[in-house]
Scaffold this active site. Structure first.
Site, PDB file in Angstrom:
ATOM      1  CG  HIS A 120      -2.651  -1.222  -7.345  1.00  0.00           C
ATOM      2  ND1 HIS A 120      -3.260  -0.383  -6.433  1.00  0.00           N
ATOM      3  CD2 HIS A 120      -2.590  -2.432  -6.737  1.00  0.00           C
ATOM      4  CE1 HIS A 120      -3.561  -1.062  -5.346  1.00  0.00           C
ATOM      5  NE2 HIS A 120      -3.167  -2.314  -5.514  1.00  0.00           N
TER       6      HIS A 120
ATOM      7  NE  ARG B  63      -4.243  -1.598   0.239  1.00  0.00           N
ATOM      8  CZ  ARG B  63      -4.357  -2.692  -0.482  1.00  0.00           C
ATOM      9  NH1 ARG B  63      -3.377  -3.031  -1.312  1.00  0.00           N
ATOM     10  NH2 ARG B  63      -5.432  -3.461  -0.399  1.00  0.00           N
TER      11      ARG B  63
END
Length: 317
Positions: free
Chosen positions: A275, A228
């Site tokens: 991502h 993250r």
């Protein structure tokens, strides 16, 4: 998305377990589900917050096909009287594999070679440039999550013998079973030539790496984040990247998609990915299978293998 997560045979397996209603438009969920008696909800990363489309409704099981449940359940956590499972275990190997790939790219200077060969006139000079071998580096891992453990297994399989982990929940016995040493965060940072982040985002981990922490890393260290973006303070990350002192592999970004004017674009010491750590065909099929199997266990009255209780939920991203 349905075809990505569930093969035709998996959909048939779901239909064999009960009446299957497919509601794929997030904007119309509340209207479509009015009057429908739900025992099980299958959710994904595209599912809006539960409170916005099913206020006051509590199915007996929420079977989440993805990882984090916070966008759906919020701070309220696991609803009372409702079982919750997730399929994040299916994604661990894919994310760990990407983290490993980024480590290898940066250590072996593959990104530099690629740029030089694509632009022979204005690319970086590569004469005399030598890469480093992963097996001989000091490798620090933040977070002994499923993904962290998968990454550890992979790098140890490649011969890495010096691996340490910073994780307050990792006991000495567990560390020994993984074949790693334990370290507190600051010691780990000062020691690591390669640092890989596999921690969840919680109140304790947001911004855990700021300017002071990044400054502890040795010159030339590789930092890979496929977990993250919020684990690292954005300003500190950008400042270190611009300085050129560290090399970064980033699959998660503070702003996604990455703005065109981001200072991270074009830096020779930064390797970017949009991502996509868990975006593999195999991971998606595993997510679907875990979900089908969990629902089958629930229907049969058996114990769920991927259940999320309130204590575990508090530690999830």
């Amino acid at each position: 998305m349905l075809a990505l997560l569930f093969t035709p045979s998996q959909l048939e397996a779901l239909r064999s377990l009960g009446d299957l209603h497919l509601h794929l438009d997030p904007e119309r969920l509340a209207a479509e589900l009015a009057g429908v008696d739900l025992d099980v909800m299958i959710t994904s990363w595209a599912t809006p917050p539960l409170a916005t489309w099913a206020p006051g409704r509590r199915p007996r099981l929420i079977a989440h096909t993805g990882g984090t449940l916070r966008p759906i359940l919020g701070d309220g956590g696991v609803p009372e009287g409702c079982a919750v499972s997730q399929a994040s275990a299916a994604m661990a190997d894919g994310v760990a594999e990407l983290a490993l790939a980024m480590c290898l790219v940066l250590l072996r200077e593959l990104h530099t070679f690629d740029r030089a060969l694509r632009d022979p006139d204005g690319g970086p000079a590569i004469g005399g440039l030598h890469g480093r071998e992963l097996a001989h580096r000091r490798i620090g891992v933040i977070g002994a999550s499923r993904t962290g453990r998968s990454f550890i297994s992979m790098v140890r399989g490649l011969g890495a013998a010096r691996v340490r982990v910073a994780d307050p929940y990792l006991g000495a016995e567990d560390a020994a079973a993984l074949g790693v040493g334990s370290a507190d965060l600051r010691d780990l940072l000062a020691w690591s030539e390669v640092l890989v982040l596999h921690a969840p985002v919680t109140a304790e981990t947001i911004g855990m790496l700021g300017a002071a922490e990044l400054a502890l890393l040795p010159d030339g260290a590789v930092v890979v984040n496929t977990a993250r973006a919020a684990l690292v303070e954005e300003a500190a990350l950008v400042a270190e990247a611009l300085s050129g002192r560290l090399r970064f592999g980033l699959d998660v970004l503070h702003r996604e998609p990455l703005p065109e004017d981001s200072p991270l674009r074009g830096l020779p010491n930064v390797y970017l990915s949009p991502h996509r750590g868990a975006a593999t065909v195999e991971a998606r099929e595993r997510q679907g299978q875990i979900t089908v199997d969990e629902i089958a266990r629930f229907v049969a009255g058996d114990r769920l293998q991927h259940a999320i209780d309130p204590a575990v939920y508090a530690r999830l991203s």
